[in-house]
Motif scaffolding. Sequence first.
Motif, PDB file in Angstrom:
ATOM      1  N   LEU A   1       0.841  -1.206   0.000  1.00 27.34           N
ATOM      2  CA  LEU A   1       0.000   0.000   0.000  1.00 27.34           C
ATOM      3  C   LEU A   1       0.876   1.255   0.000  1.00 27.34           C
ATOM      4  CD1 LEU A   1      -2.670   1.526   0.220  1.00 27.34           C
ATOM      5  CD2 LEU A   1      -2.644   1.123   2.695  1.00 27.34           C
ATOM      6  N   PHE A   2       1.912   1.261   0.821  1.00 22.41           N
ATOM      7  CA  PHE A   2       2.820   2.417   0.885  1.00 22.41           C
ATOM      8  C   PHE A   2       3.440   2.677  -0.489  1.00 22.41           C
ATOM      9  CE2 PHE A   2       7.034   4.263   1.388  1.00 22.41           C
ATOM     10  CZ  PHE A   2       6.786   5.332   2.229  1.00 22.41           C
ATOM     11  N   ASN A   3       3.856   1.592  -1.143  1.00 24.24           N
ATOM     12  CA  ASN A   3       4.500   1.707  -2.446  1.00 24.24           C
ATOM     13  C   ASN A   3       3.516   2.236  -3.506  1.00 24.24           C
ATOM     14  OD1 ASN A   3       6.685   1.394  -4.181  1.00 24.24           O
ATOM     15  ND2 ASN A   3       5.973  -0.614  -4.845  1.00 24.24           N
ATOM     16  N   ALA A   4       2.295   1.706  -3.472  1.00 24.59           N
ATOM     17  CA  ALA A   4       1.285   2.159  -4.453  1.00 24.59           C
ATOM     18  C   ALA A   4       0.958   3.633  -4.240  1.00 24.59           C
ATOM     19  CB  ALA A   4       0.025   1.304  -4.336  1.00 24.59           C
ATOM     20  N   LYS A   5       0.885   4.063  -2.971  1.00 28.28           N
ATOM     21  CA  LYS A   5       0.586   5.481  -2.689  1.00 28.28           C
ATOM     22  C   LYS A   5       1.746   6.377  -3.108  1.00 28.28           C
ATOM     23  CE  LYS A   5      -2.558   5.517   1.258  1.00 28.28           C
ATOM     24  NZ  LYS A   5      -2.583   5.683   2.719  1.00 28.28           N
ATOM     25  N   GLY A   6       2.976   5.924  -2.849  1.00 30.12           N
ATOM     26  CA  GLY A   6       4.157   6.704  -3.233  1.00 30.12           C
ATOM     27  C   GLY A   6       4.249   6.830  -4.744  1.00 30.12           C
ATOM     28  N   ARG A   7       3.958   5.717  -5.435  1.00 32.50           N
ATOM     29  CA  ARG A   7       3.975   5.725  -6.899  1.00 32.50           C
ATOM     30  C   ARG A   7       2.914   6.706  -7.413  1.00 32.50           C
ATOM     31  NH1 ARG A   7       1.913   0.840  -8.250  1.00 32.50           N
ATOM     32  NH2 ARG A   7       3.628  -0.251  -7.275  1.00 32.50           N
ATOM     33  N   GLN A   8       1.740   6.715  -6.730  1.00 38.39           N
ATOM     34  CA  GLN A   8       0.669   7.630  -7.146  1.00 38.39           C
ATOM     35  C   GLN A   8       1.122   9.083  -7.003  1.00 38.39           C
ATOM     36  OE1 GLN A   8      -2.423   6.404  -8.277  1.00 38.39           O
ATOM     37  NE2 GLN A   8      -2.572   8.475  -9.064  1.00 38.39           N
ATOM     38  N   ALA A   9       1.758   9.392  -5.870  1.00 39.16           N
ATOM     39  CA  ALA A   9       2.205  10.774  -5.643  1.00 39.16           C
ATOM     40  C   ALA A   9       3.219  11.182  -6.712  1.00 39.16           C
ATOM     41  CB  ALA A   9       2.814  10.893  -4.246  1.00 39.16           C
ATOM     42  N   ALA A  10       4.122  10.268  -7.062  1.00 40.65           N
ATOM     43  CA  ALA A  10       5.160  10.587  -8.068  1.00 40.65           C
ATOM     44  C   ALA A  10       4.553  10.704  -9.466  1.00 40.65           C
ATOM     45  CB  ALA A  10       6.256   9.533  -8.032  1.00 40.65           C
ATOM     46  N   LEU A  11       3.489   9.931  -9.722  1.00 41.95           N
ATOM     47  CA  LEU A  11       2.788  10.067 -11.008  1.00 41.95           C
ATOM     48  C   LEU A  11       2.042  11.401 -11.041  1.00 41.95           C
ATOM     49  CD1 LEU A  11       1.337   6.435 -11.333  1.00 41.95           C
ATOM     50  CD2 LEU A  11       2.848   7.515 -13.001  1.00 41.95           C
ATOM     51  N   ASP A  12       1.353  11.717  -9.945  1.00 42.06           N
ATOM     52  CA  ASP A  12       0.548  12.946  -9.909  1.00 42.06           C
ATOM     53  C   ASP A  12       1.422  14.198  -9.992  1.00 42.06           C
ATOM     54  OD1 ASP A  12      -1.674  11.352  -9.726  1.00 42.06           O
ATOM     55  OD2 ASP A  12      -1.994  11.650  -7.574  1.00 42.06           O
ATOM     56  N   SER A  13       2.628  14.132  -9.419  1.00 41.09           N
ATOM     57  CA  SER A  13       3.514  15.316  -9.434  1.00 41.09           C
ATOM     58  C   SER A  13       4.222  15.473 -10.780  1.00 41.09           C
ATOM     59  CB  SER A  13       4.566  15.200  -8.337  1.00 41.09           C
ATOM     60  OG  SER A  13       5.424  14.097  -8.625  1.00 41.09           O
ATOM     61  N   GLY A  14       4.188  14.401 -11.596  1.00 41.10           N
ATOM     62  CA  GLY A  14       4.884  14.462 -12.886  1.00 41.10           C
ATOM     63  C   GLY A  14       6.339  14.033 -12.775  1.00 41.10           C
ATOM     64  N   ASP A  15       6.789  13.629 -11.572  1.00 41.08           N
ATOM     65  CA  ASP A  15       8.171  13.154 -11.434  1.00 41.08           C
ATOM     66  C   ASP A  15       8.361  11.826 -12.168  1.00 41.08           C
ATOM     67  OD1 ASP A  15       9.290  15.163  -9.722  1.00 41.08           O
ATOM     68  OD2 ASP A  15       8.072  14.368  -8.089  1.00 41.08           O
ATOM     69  N   LEU A  16       7.373  10.957 -12.040  1.00 41.23           N
ATOM     70  CA  LEU A  16       7.474   9.616 -12.633  1.00 41.23           C
ATOM     71  C   LEU A  16       6.747   9.610 -13.986  1.00 41.23           C
ATOM     72  CD1 LEU A  16       8.416   6.711 -11.952  1.00 41.23           C
ATOM     73  CD2 LEU A  16       6.172   6.310 -10.942  1.00 41.23           C
ATOM     74  N   ILE A  17       7.436   9.102 -15.007  1.00 42.10           N
ATOM     75  CA  ILE A  17       6.863   9.118 -16.365  1.00 42.10           C
ATOM     76  C   ILE A  17       6.960   7.711 -16.970  1.00 42.10           C
ATOM     77  CG2 ILE A  17       6.852  10.308 -18.596  1.00 42.10           C
ATOM     78  CD1 ILE A  17       8.650  12.446 -17.378  1.00 42.10           C
ATOM     79  N   PRO A  18       5.950   6.870 -16.745  1.00 42.68           N
ATOM     80  CA  PRO A  18       5.984   5.548 -17.371  1.00 42.68           C
ATOM     81  C   PRO A  18       5.859   5.683 -18.889  1.00 42.68           C
ATOM     82  CG  PRO A  18       3.901   5.888 -16.213  1.00 42.68           C
ATOM     83  CD  PRO A  18       4.713   7.109 -15.977  1.00 42.68           C
ATOM     84  N   CYS A  19       6.694   4.969 -19.620  1.00 41.52           N
ATOM     85  CA  CYS A  19       6.710   5.113 -21.082  1.00 41.52           C
ATOM     86  C   CYS A  19       6.779   3.757 -21.778  1.00 41.52           C
ATOM     87  CB  CYS A  19       7.942   5.891 -21.532  1.00 41.52           C
ATOM     88  SG  CYS A  19       7.889   7.635 -21.155  1.00 41.52           S
ATOM     89  N   HIS A  20       6.282   3.722 -22.994  1.00 38.89           N
ATOM     90  CA  HIS A  20       6.588   2.617 -23.907  1.00 38.89           C
ATOM     91  C   HIS A  20       7.693   3.092 -24.839  1.00 38.89           C
ATOM     92  CE1 HIS A  20       2.459   0.409 -23.620  1.00 38.89           C
ATOM     93  NE2 HIS A  20       3.176   0.322 -22.528  1.00 38.89           N
ATOM     94  N   LEU A  21       8.699   2.252 -25.019  1.00 38.33           N
ATOM     95  CA  LEU A  21       9.787   2.556 -25.952  1.00 38.33           C
ATOM     96  C   LEU A  21       9.692   1.584 -27.114  1.00 38.33           C
ATOM     97  CD1 LEU A  21      12.848   2.545 -23.458  1.00 38.33           C
ATOM     98  CD2 LEU A  21      11.154   4.326 -23.752  1.00 38.33           C
ATOM     99  N   ARG A  22       9.861   2.124 -28.306  1.00 39.22           N
ATOM    100  CA  ARG A  22       9.853   1.266 -29.494  1.00 39.22           C
ATOM    101  C   ARG A  22      10.951   1.670 -30.440  1.00 39.22           C
ATOM    102  NH1 ARG A  22       4.704  -0.730 -32.876  1.00 39.22           N
ATOM    103  NH2 ARG A  22       3.664  -1.785 -31.177  1.00 39.22           N
ATOM    104  N   GLY A  23      11.656   0.708 -30.984  1.00 38.97           N
ATOM    105  CA  GLY A  23      12.648   1.022 -31.998  1.00 38.97           C
ATOM    106  C   GLY A  23      12.864  -0.218 -32.853  1.00 38.97           C
ATOM    107  N   ARG A  24      13.395  -0.010 -34.040  1.00 44.25           N
ATOM    108  CA  ARG A  24      13.563  -1.146 -34.966  1.00 44.25           C
ATOM    109  C   ARG A  24      14.994  -1.209 -35.456  1.00 44.25           C
ATOM    110  NH1 ARG A  24       9.381  -2.231 -39.982  1.00 44.25           N
ATOM    111  NH2 ARG A  24       9.443  -4.470 -39.720  1.00 44.25           N
ATOM    112  N   ARG A  25      15.524  -2.429 -35.563  1.00 47.44           N
ATOM    113  CA  ARG A  25      16.843  -2.553 -36.176  1.00 47.44           C
ATOM    114  C   ARG A  25      16.678  -2.351 -37.675  1.00 47.44           C
ATOM    115  NH1 ARG A  25      21.710  -7.058 -35.805  1.00 47.44           N
ATOM    116  NH2 ARG A  25      22.752  -6.249 -37.654  1.00 47.44           N
ATOM    117  N   PRO A  26      17.413  -1.399 -38.256  1.00 49.85           N
ATOM    118  CA  PRO A  26      17.261  -1.154 -39.692  1.00 49.85           C
ATOM    119  C   PRO A  26      17.557  -2.421 -40.504  1.00 49.85           C
ATOM    120  CG  PRO A  26      18.585   0.568 -38.668  1.00 49.85           C
ATOM    121  CD  PRO A  26      18.402  -0.501 -37.637  1.00 49.85           C
ATOM    122  N   PHE A  27      16.889  -2.545 -41.666  1.00 48.05           N
ATOM    123  CA  PHE A  27      17.110  -3.710 -42.540  1.00 48.05           C
ATOM    124  C   PHE A  27      18.501  -3.642 -43.160  1.00 48.05           C
ATOM    125  CE2 PHE A  27      12.508  -3.657 -42.356  1.00 48.05           C
ATOM    126  CZ  PHE A  27      12.213  -5.008 -42.226  1.00 48.05           C
TER     127      PHE A  27
END
Length: 257
Positions: free
Chosen positions: A231-257
């Motif tokens: 619970l502590f971790n989920a609340k801390g993660r929420q605070a960091a998401l709400d403040s904009g400190d934490l930015i979960p992202c999807h990364l995508r890239g391709r090896r050129p042919f």
Amino acid sequence: MNYPTEVTDAVELIWGEGMLSPGGPEKVAEMLEDIDLSGGRVLDIGSGLGGVDVLLATKHCAAAVIGIDVEPHLIKSARDLAARKGLAGRVIFKLVAPGRLPFADASFDLVFSKDAMLHIADKPALYVEVLRVLKPGGWFIAADWLWSEGAAESGIVHEWLAESQSLSKFAFTTPAAALQALINAGFAELMITDLRHKLQEANRKEVALLEGPTLQKLAAIVGTEIAEGCLFNAKGRQAALDSGDLIPCHLRGRRPF
Ligand SMILES: C[S@@+](CC[C@H](N)C(=O)[O-])C[C@H]1O[C@@H](n2cnc3c(N)ncnc32)[C@H](O)[C@@H]1O
């Protein structure tokens, strides 16, 4: 050990069988949008309890999945899960040391990673390795927890991660640094998608769940200390998401042919 059994038991109860990160099958499907994995060979970096790897082989039809991880007990649990699902042989797991990937050049159609990159400090070196083991035209797709410029000094981040001493265990980077490192490694067709708003909503539900009767149920199985830690971790993660400190992202890239 970053993921002792008491902790993995607890998060598996919250996030589902074989899952050591939030989002479940929907999140894996979202990451793989537009990608046809049928018959492909996949490397999963940071395979944890193996739930993601089972999905890659079953729901997403990969012909072969190799999950790698640095914790022996997680490799064992993942192998047990694959065996229970009748996938031993097609979904395999390998214990590795951090650093060079123990695979030949051009071995995989997809290198996948869900919520594991934040443990890897030298991301530029990792991205070079990922590109090396991808076949030409192969994709790298990862979900990673990034942070904003200045988040290292944020009181909200410190309050969240100080107790578990996770600031020293996590190697956050910024979206700009991740993008530059992927460019430098030689990836093409790059895309970094900011999922903060989506994750804010999903995490809010997790906090609400843990603030309700679920906490007592969880405590009865894994003990009060671990349950309250979740619970502590989920609340801390929420605070960091709400403040904009934490930015979960999807990364995508391709090896050129
Ligand atoms: C948050 S868990 C995610 C596990 C899994 N991907 C999932 O979504 O359920 C992060 C995983 O990365 C693993 N890990 C940490 N450092 C690693 C490294 N250098 N190479 C491979 N795996 C690593 C951890 O042991 C852990 O299993």
